[in-house]
Each structure stands twice: as structure tokens, then as C-alpha cells.
Design a protein around this motif. Structure first.
Motif, PDB file in Angstrom:
ATOM      1  N   LYS A 101       0.828  -1.205   0.000  1.00 18.21           N
ATOM      2  CA  LYS A 101       0.000   0.000   0.000  1.00 18.21           C
ATOM      3  C   LYS A 101       0.862   1.254   0.000  1.00 18.21           C
ATOM      4  O   LYS A 101       0.559   2.236  -0.654  1.00 18.21           O
ATOM      5  CB  LYS A 101      -0.939  -0.009   1.217  1.00 18.21           C
ATOM      6  N   ARG A 102       1.956   1.223   0.801  1.00 22.33           N
ATOM      7  CA  ARG A 102       2.838   2.370   0.896  1.00 22.33           C
ATOM      8  C   ARG A 102       3.474   2.668  -0.459  1.00 22.33           C
ATOM      9  O   ARG A 102       3.543   3.811  -0.889  1.00 22.33           O
ATOM     10  CB  ARG A 102       3.915   2.105   1.950  1.00 22.33           C
ATOM     11  N   ARG A 103       3.926   1.621  -1.144  1.00 22.24           N
ATOM     12  CA  ARG A 103       4.562   1.821  -2.445  1.00 22.24           C
ATOM     13  C   ARG A 103       3.560   2.338  -3.471  1.00 22.24           C
ATOM     14  O   ARG A 103       3.888   3.180  -4.301  1.00 22.24           O
ATOM     15  CB  ARG A 103       5.181   0.501  -2.914  1.00 22.24           C
ATOM     16  N   ALA A 104       2.332   1.806  -3.405  1.00 16.99           N
ATOM     17  CA  ALA A 104       1.292   2.278  -4.323  1.00 16.99           C
ATOM     18  C   ALA A 104       1.003   3.743  -4.077  1.00 16.99           C
ATOM     19  O   ALA A 104       0.809   4.533  -5.014  1.00 16.99           O
ATOM     20  CB  ALA A 104       0.028   1.443  -4.158  1.00 16.99           C
ATOM     21  N   GLY A 105       0.989   4.152  -2.789  1.00 15.47           N
ATOM     22  CA  GLY A 105       0.765   5.552  -2.436  1.00 15.47           C
ATOM     23  C   GLY A 105       1.867   6.449  -2.959  1.00 15.47           C
ATOM     24  O   GLY A 105       1.612   7.564  -3.441  1.00 15.47           O
ATOM     25  N   GLU A 106       3.124   5.977  -2.863  1.00 12.13           N
ATOM     26  CA  GLU A 106       4.254   6.758  -3.360  1.00 12.13           C
ATOM     27  C   GLU A 106       4.174   6.921  -4.879  1.00 12.13           C
ATOM     28  O   GLU A 106       4.459   7.997  -5.413  1.00 12.13           O
ATOM     29  CB  GLU A 106       5.569   6.070  -2.964  1.00 12.13           C
ATOM     30  N   ARG A 107       3.803   5.842  -5.570  1.00 15.09           N
ATOM     31  CA  ARG A 107       3.675   5.919  -7.033  1.00 15.09           C
ATOM     32  C   ARG A 107       2.582   6.902  -7.437  1.00 15.09           C
ATOM     33  O   ARG A 107       2.735   7.678  -8.381  1.00 15.09           O
ATOM     34  CB  ARG A 107       3.374   4.529  -7.605  1.00 15.09           C
ATOM     35  N   GLU A 108       1.465   6.867  -6.682  1.00 14.37           N
ATOM     36  CA  GLU A 108       0.356   7.777  -6.978  1.00 14.37           C
ATOM     37  C   GLU A 108       0.789   9.229  -6.813  1.00 14.37           C
ATOM     38  O   GLU A 108       0.466  10.092  -7.646  1.00 14.37           O
ATOM     39  CB  GLU A 108      -0.830   7.470  -6.066  1.00 14.37           C
ATOM     40  N   LYS A 109       1.532   9.522  -5.749  1.00 12.12           N
ATOM     41  CA  LYS A 109       2.022  10.884  -5.526  1.00 12.12           C
ATOM     42  C   LYS A 109       2.943  11.335  -6.650  1.00 12.12           C
ATOM     43  O   LYS A 109       2.870  12.467  -7.123  1.00 12.12           O
ATOM     44  CB  LYS A 109       2.758  10.959  -4.179  1.00 12.12           C
ATOM     45  N   GLU A 110       3.825  10.429  -7.077  1.00  4.86           N
ATOM     46  CA  GLU A 110       4.753  10.775  -8.149  1.00  4.86           C
ATOM     47  C   GLU A 110       4.019  11.074  -9.451  1.00  4.86           C
ATOM     48  O   GLU A 110       4.372  11.994 -10.187  1.00  4.86           O
ATOM     49  CB  GLU A 110       5.761   9.631  -8.357  1.00  4.86           C
ATOM     50  N   LEU A 111       2.978  10.281  -9.723  1.00  4.95           N
ATOM     51  CA  LEU A 111       2.208  10.510 -10.945  1.00  4.95           C
ATOM     52  C   LEU A 111       1.481  11.861 -10.895  1.00  4.95           C
ATOM     53  O   LEU A 111       1.425  12.590 -11.888  1.00  4.95           O
ATOM     54  CB  LEU A 111       1.198   9.370 -11.142  1.00  4.95           C
ATOM     55  N   LYS A 112       0.922  12.189  -9.720  1.00  3.80           N
ATOM     56  CA  LYS A 112       0.236  13.472  -9.558  1.00  3.80           C
ATOM     57  C   LYS A 112       1.215  14.633  -9.725  1.00  3.80           C
ATOM     58  O   LYS A 112       0.907  15.635 -10.371  1.00  3.80           O
ATOM     59  CB  LYS A 112      -0.440  13.544  -8.187  1.00  3.80           C
ATOM     60  N   LYS A 113       2.386  14.491  -9.129  1.00  2.95           N
ATOM     61  CA  LYS A 113       3.396  15.538  -9.226  1.00  2.95           C
ATOM     62  C   LYS A 113       3.836  15.726 -10.678  1.00  2.95           C
ATOM     63  O   LYS A 113       3.945  16.864 -11.163  1.00  2.95           O
ATOM     64  CB  LYS A 113       4.601  15.184  -8.350  1.00  2.95           C
ATOM     65  N   LYS A 114       4.065  14.608 -11.369  1.00  4.69           N
ATOM     66  CA  LYS A 114       4.486  14.670 -12.764  1.00  4.69           C
ATOM     67  C   LYS A 114       3.424  15.345 -13.630  1.00  4.69           C
ATOM     68  O   LYS A 114       3.732  16.204 -14.464  1.00  4.69           O
ATOM     69  CB  LYS A 114       4.764  13.249 -13.280  1.00  4.69           C
ATOM     70  N   LYS A 115       2.159  14.973 -13.401  1.00  5.50           N
ATOM     71  CA  LYS A 115       1.060  15.554 -14.179  1.00  5.50           C
ATOM     72  C   LYS A 115       0.952  17.056 -13.935  1.00  5.50           C
ATOM     73  O   LYS A 115       0.768  17.848 -14.865  1.00  5.50           O
ATOM     74  CB  LYS A 115      -0.250  14.864 -13.813  1.00  5.50           C
ATOM     75  N   LEU A 116       1.091  17.460 -12.662  1.00  4.17           N
ATOM     76  CA  LEU A 116       0.993  18.875 -12.311  1.00  4.17           C
ATOM     77  C   LEU A 116       2.106  19.693 -12.971  1.00  4.17           C
ATOM     78  O   LEU A 116       1.863  20.766 -13.532  1.00  4.17           O
ATOM     79  CB  LEU A 116       1.033  19.035 -10.793  1.00  4.17           C
ATOM     80  N   LEU A 117       3.331  19.172 -12.919  1.00  8.11           N
ATOM     81  CA  LEU A 117       4.457  19.881 -13.513  1.00  8.11           C
ATOM     82  C   LEU A 117       4.333  19.951 -15.043  1.00  8.11           C
ATOM     83  O   LEU A 117       4.716  20.942 -15.665  1.00  8.11           O
ATOM     84  CB  LEU A 117       5.769  19.199 -13.122  1.00  8.11           C
ATOM     85  N   GLU A 118       3.771  18.886 -15.625  1.00  7.23           N
ATOM     86  CA  GLU A 118       3.549  18.899 -17.081  1.00  7.23           C
ATOM     87  C   GLU A 118       2.530  19.968 -17.465  1.00  7.23           C
ATOM     88  O   GLU A 118       2.679  20.658 -18.484  1.00  7.23           O
ATOM     89  CB  GLU A 118       3.088  17.523 -17.547  1.00  7.23           C
ATOM     90  N   GLU A 119       1.470  20.100 -16.659  1.00  9.01           N
ATOM     91  CA  GLU A 119       0.456  21.116 -16.933  1.00  9.01           C
ATOM     92  C   GLU A 119       1.025  22.528 -16.808  1.00  9.01           C
ATOM     93  O   GLU A 119       0.656  23.432 -17.559  1.00  9.01           O
ATOM     94  CB  GLU A 119      -0.731  20.943 -15.980  1.00  9.01           C
ATOM     95  N   LEU A 120       1.940  22.700 -15.865  1.00  2.00           N
ATOM     96  CA  LEU A 120       2.525  24.029 -15.654  1.00  2.00           C
ATOM     97  C   LEU A 120       3.519  24.404 -16.744  1.00  2.00           C
ATOM     98  O   LEU A 120       3.587  25.561 -17.163  1.00  2.00           O
ATOM     99  CB  LEU A 120       3.237  24.066 -14.293  1.00  2.00           C
ATOM    100  N   GLY A 121       4.289  23.410 -17.194  1.00  5.49           N
ATOM    101  CA  GLY A 121       5.330  23.710 -18.181  1.00  5.49           C
ATOM    102  C   GLY A 121       6.357  24.658 -17.599  1.00  5.49           C
ATOM    103  O   GLY A 121       6.905  24.437 -16.526  1.00  5.49           O
ATOM    104  N   GLU A 122       6.612  25.751 -18.296  1.00  6.55           N
ATOM    105  CA  GLU A 122       7.578  26.744 -17.834  1.00  6.55           C
ATOM    106  C   GLU A 122       6.941  27.787 -16.916  1.00  6.55           C
ATOM    107  O   GLU A 122       7.633  28.660 -16.396  1.00  6.55           O
ATOM    108  CB  GLU A 122       8.209  27.454 -19.040  1.00  6.55           C
ATOM    109  N   ASN A 123       5.640  27.711 -16.749  1.00  2.00           N
ATOM    110  CA  ASN A 123       4.930  28.707 -15.932  1.00  2.00           C
ATOM    111  C   ASN A 123       5.071  28.403 -14.448  1.00  2.00           C
ATOM    112  O   ASN A 123       5.471  27.310 -14.052  1.00  2.00           O
ATOM    113  CB  ASN A 123       3.445  28.740 -16.325  1.00  2.00           C
ATOM    114  N   ARG A 124       4.688  29.376 -13.629  1.00  2.00           N
ATOM    115  CA  ARG A 124       4.658  29.196 -12.184  1.00  2.00           C
ATOM    116  C   ARG A 124       3.295  29.638 -11.667  1.00  2.00           C
ATOM    117  O   ARG A 124       2.705  30.593 -12.188  1.00  2.00           O
ATOM    118  CB  ARG A 124       5.766  30.014 -11.498  1.00  2.00           C
ATOM    119  N   LEU A 125       2.816  28.924 -10.656  1.00  2.00           N
ATOM    120  CA  LEU A 125       1.539  29.280 -10.052  1.00  2.00           C
ATOM    121  C   LEU A 125       1.695  30.548  -9.216  1.00  2.00           C
ATOM    122  O   LEU A 125       2.769  30.801  -8.652  1.00  2.00           O
ATOM    123  CB  LEU A 125       1.045  28.136  -9.154  1.00  2.00           C
TER     124      LEU A 125
END
Length: 536
Positions: free
Chosen positions: A2-26
Motif C-alpha cells: 500500500k505504501r509503495r502504491a501511495g508513493e507511485r500515486e504521488k509521483e504521478l500526480k506531481k508529474k502531471k501537475l508539472l507537465e500542466e505548468l510547463g515553464e509557468n509558475r503558479l
């Protein structure tokens, strides 16, 4: 898993968020921005802030002296944490102080409390000044408990059947009482008028430990840059606090050792946050619509994260230029994290071990798969969640107290008996009189747990020998313990032997010679003694 699955989920969310931002900053706001307080009120209302002048001066003095004392006695340590299968030293140095026997786990690392002075416990400190420091932090804990109750009551963030009297004793009066009270923490906290039936309020504010942090940014060669908003250097990356009672309040006392030059920099007109000043950053988790907050932290400031804020939002700590201490008070989830719990688990496992009154020979009461599975799970838990976690941190706790040495010796004594129980299971399942169906079921669950044990022993041994571990000072280097050899007659399963077991499919985890396990049938044949092996 479960812990590893949680870590993978966080990494995927982080990757998706950074991809959406691109070179921009919030965007993010500081108190210098016109909309700061409106944003706080609408999106971050469960963050409560108390400026230092709202806190009793005597408490400031006690707590700040305790920080400096603990630093003087070298009681702060960088933790060797595990992230995505790799070990990293934290940039922040820490020490856990709290109720005797409590632990706190974060990033796959279990920290053990240096006990604060508690009635009914014989706690010997290495220095009277360390005793005084722990006592001061216990007083801060009492004070923050009261503040947390008041904050929840003010926002009606708890459920109760009936409140006859929700009055809280005046803060200064309560604090003065706590200074003179010589009883336990619970006695001090009884000054808060909380109805007996309001267990939710009490459970979510009764702090059982504090995680102290210290960092001098000017001594750090590298600090991560905040990736979403461009807030600058981070001492602690974005995260949710782990291992807490659900919806419990987190209370933080901050003490940055500011000098006049840093104070003057606060007067400058800056866009965004002042990089010389420490800040706490907040954002709505995985949200790119809501601006973030960066709130400056000065000497003696306090903030509280109420209710579900820690679950719905993430926070980070943004480094200033001066050294900074913080005391982060938590209601740690103690369901599986106290000495009382793990001793109880050991006693439960050993109920299946019996001694013949005449021959003194040891045997098992039951070979039922469910019983064997429970015992071996506890066996793994005590070894990998307690013994190896404790010794992986070297001799750091002896800097403050030797309190944990006796409990760890007791746990190792129980663990050694469970090692014998493992050998007894192996011996019993080879006997011809065993019912084949029962044997198959027992072996099936048993091998899975032995395979997990072998894998974890390899992992912990590798961690103790990693470059990060070797870089630590001698007294802080991890110890690979328990570790034993063929010469240790008290153990039936020598450690080097377990280390040679590669997988359950090609080597026997029990005997010194390899055996073939290509099917359940051959597993059964093997344990019936048809392979040419023997127990030690």
C-alpha cells in the motif's frame, strides 16, 4: 505494498501537475499582497496563526533555552530516510521527544521518543540540562493542547452530544498552573474544561509527542528549489504530515535565530517572499487553480493546522538565512506505534509456544495455518519495524538517555523465541503424520512470510552498508542488528544462511542446502523429508 502504491500515486500526480505548468509558475500571496487575508479566509481558514506577542514571555524563554541546550549537547540528527527505494539524509536535523514508549514514523523511518519527564517512569537523562529541556517542551505541549482546543471550539470543528461548559481557563493562568504542577501530562491538561463525552475533541488535541527540527541554511551546500510557485529555497518539501490520528490538530512553535541584518531586510520592498525570512508555504493539494500562501515565521510564532487541513492541503517550509528551530506537536497514531502495543503482540505470538515440564523441550501448541501466519507476521513486525529500525539509527539515543535499551533487549528476547518457533514449524511440517491438506496450507502461507523476511533482511543489510550510511559520524552509523553467525547456538536460523536464500522458487529458506520448489507438490515433498537435508 500500500505504501509503495501511495508513493507511485504521488509521483504521478506531481508529474502531471508539472507537465500542466510547463515553464509557468503558479501565483502565491504573502501578507504584502492586498488579497492575502481574503484568500486565507476563504481557502485556508483552518490554518490558525498566533504571533509571538500572544504567547507568555516565560514560556518563550523556557522553550528557546531548551532548543539551544539540545543543540549544545548534540541532540539533533539528520535522519537517513527511504524514498523510492533509496536512502537520503534529510537536510533538517531532528529529535523526537514525547510520551515514554511512543514512536513516530515518516518516510519509512521510525523515530523513538526521548521521553519527557512523566510521572510513574524512571527516566535517566545523560545531563540535568537535557532533563530541563524535555520538561520545558512538555510544558509547551500542555500550552499548545489548550490552544488547539480553543481553536477547534472557536470554529466548531468537532462533534459533541452536549456541551454544558465550554469555557477554557485563561491561557496565562493555565500556563502558570502547569509550571507548578508536578503531576503527569494528563493532570496538567485537565485544566481544559472538556466534557467527558467529547472524546473526539480530546483525542484530536492531546499531543503525545513533538518532532523538533533544526537547520542552519548557511551550512547547507544545496537546498531544493520550490517547483510550483517559485518560492525559493525549501528546507522541507511539500508534504502531508504522516502517521497522525485522523483530523487531529498539528501545532508548530517556530524560533528563528534572527539578527539585526535579517530584521532590516523585512522592511525592503520585495516582490514575493523575503528570502532572508523563514516562511511556511501552503497550497491546496494537486490544485493549479488556487494561489498558494507564503507566511513569514519569526521568533516565537505559532501556527495550528486544524481538522482535515493536513489531508486536503500540503505545506512546505521555506528556508531563510538564519538558523531555525521548530517544535511540531502531533497526535501520533499509536495503534501500532507504542512499546505497549509491540510487547502485547510478542506476548500474543508466544502463546503458541509451550515448554514440557519434565524435559523442558519446546513445542508448538498449534500448527493451524492462521496461527502460524499470525506468529510469523508478528515475528517480521518486531524485527523490521522495531529492532532493525532502532539499531539502524546507531547510538544516537544514548546522547540523551538510555531509556530504550531495556525495552529493546526485551523485544530481542521475544524475537529470539520466535526464531525458535520458526524452526519448530519447519520441523513439524516434515513429519509424516501431518495431514497433507493442512500441511499444504501451512507451508503456503509460511513460505510467503519467510520470503518477505529474507527480502527485508537483504534490504536492511544493504541499507547499513550504503554510501549515505557510511558518511555518518561513527556514533550515528547504522548497526545491522540483529546479526548472528553459525557459532551462535541460541539461534536455529543463522543470519548468513537466510541471506543465501535467493527466492522461494530455487532455494530452501530453512536448510543449508538448496532445494527445488517449482510447484506446491515439490514443496510438500521437500518438507516431508524426501530431499536430502537436515535441520541444525
Amino acid at each position: 505494498m500500500k505504501r509503495r502504491a501511495g508513493e507511485r500515486e504521488k509521483e504521478l500526480k506531481k508529474k502531471k501537475l508539472l507537465e500542466e505548468l510547463g515553464e509557468n509558475r503558479l501565483p502565491y500571496l504573502t501578507p504584502a499582497d492586498a488579497d492575502f487575508h481574503q484568500l486565507w479566509k476563504t481557502k485556508y481558514s483552518k490554518l490558525i496563526f498566533r504571533k509571538s506577542d500572544m504567547v507568555p514571555e516565560e514560556l518563550h524563554q523556557m522553550v528557546q533555552e531548551s532548543f539551544l541546550t539540545l543543540r549544545e549537547h548534540n541532540c539533533f540528527f539528520q535522519d537517513l530516510v527511504r524514498i523510492k527505494g533509496k536512502d537520503f539524509l534529510t537536510p533538517v536535523s531532528r529529535i523526537l521527544i514525547g510520551n515514554p514508549g511512543c514512536t513516530y514514523k515518516y518516510l519509512n523511518t521510525r523515530l523513538f521518543t526521548v521521553p519527557w519527564p512523566t510521572e510513574g517512569y524512571n527516566i535517566k537523562y545523560c545531563n540535568p540540562q537535557i532533563h530541563d529541556a524535555c520538561k520545558a517542551l512538555m510544558r509547551l505541549n500542555d500550552y499548545l493542547h489548550i490552544e488547539a482546543v480553543k481553536a477547534l471550539q472557536a470554529q466548531n470543528l468537532f462533534e459533541t452530544k452536549e456541551i454544558k461548559d465550554t469555557t477554557v481557563i485563561d491561557r496565562e493562568q493555565s500556563f502558570a498552573t502547569s509550571l507548578t504542577e508536578q503531576g503527569s501530562v494528563s493532570k496538567v491538561q485537565s485544566g481544559v474544561c472538556v466534557p467527558e463525552d467529547d472524546r473526539s475533541l480530546k483525542n484530536r488535541t492531546s499531543y503525545n509527542l513533538t518532532l523538533l527540527n533544526y537547520m542552519d541554511p548557511l551550512q547547507m551546500l544545496y537546498l531544493k528549489q520550490e517547483p510550483y510557485f517559485g518560492m525559493g529555497n525549501m528546507a522541507v518539501s511539500w508534504h502531508h504530515d504522516e502517521n497522525l490520528v485522523e483530523r487531529s490538530v498539528v501545532a508548530v512553535y517556530s524560533y528563528s535565530c534572527e539578527d539585526s541584518a535579517i530584521e532590516e531586510s523585512n522592511e525592503q520592498e520585495l516582490k514575493g517572499r523575503d528570502p532572508a525570512v523563514w516562511h511556511v508555504g501552503l497550497k491546496v493539494a494537486w490544485d493549479i487553480e488556487t494561489p498558494g500562501l507564503a507566511i513569514p515565521l519569526h521568533q516565537g510564532d505559532i501556527y495550528l493546522m486544524l481538522d482535515d487541513l493536513n489531508m486536503t492541503h500540503q505545506h512546505c517550509v521555506l528556508a531563510g538565512l538564519s538558523p531555525r528551530f521548530s517544535s511540531t506537536h502531533r497526535v501520533a497514531d499509536s495503534s501500532r506505534g507504542t512499546l505497549e502495543y509491540i510487547l502485547g503482540q510478542c506476548e500474543l505470538a508466544l502463546q503458541n509456544l509451550q515448554t514440557d515440564s519434565d524435559s523442558m523441550a519446546l513445542s508448538l501448541k498449534s500448527l493451524e495455518a492462521a496461527v502460524v501466519k499470525q506468529v510469523e507476521e508478528i515475528h517480521n513486525e518486531v524485527e523490521f519495524e522495531w529492532l532493525r529500525q532502532f539499531w539502524f539509527q546507531g547510538k544516537r539515543y544514548l546522547t540523551c538517555t538510555d531509556w530504550w535499551l531495556k525495552p529493546m533487549a526485551k523485544l530481542e528476547e521475544f524475537w529470539r523465541k520466535m526464531e525458535i518457533m520458526t524452526s519448530l514449524v519447519l520441523s513439524e511440517v516434515r513429519k509424516e503424520q501431518q495431514i497433507e491438506e493442512q500441511r499444504n496450507e501451512t507451508i503456503s502461507c509460511f513460505l510467503l512470510l519467510l520470503k518477505e523476511r529474507q527480502k527485508l533482511r537483504k534490504e536492511w543489510t544493504a541499507r547499513c552498508q550504503s554510501d549515505a550510511a557510511e558518511s555518518l559520524p561513527e556514533e550515528q552509523k547504522p548497526e545491522c542488528h540483529p546479526f548472528w553467525t553459525d557459532n551462535d547456538e541460541s539461534l536455529h536460523n543463522p543470519f548468513p544462511f537466510w541471506m543465501s536464500w535467493k527466492t522461494a522458487s530455487n532455494e530452501c529458506p530453512v536448510f543449508a542446502k538448496p532445494g527445488c520448489f517449482r510447484s506446491m507438490r515439490t514443496k510438500v515433498n521437500f518438507f516431508q523429508g524426501r530431499a536430502r537435508t537436515e535441520l541444525r
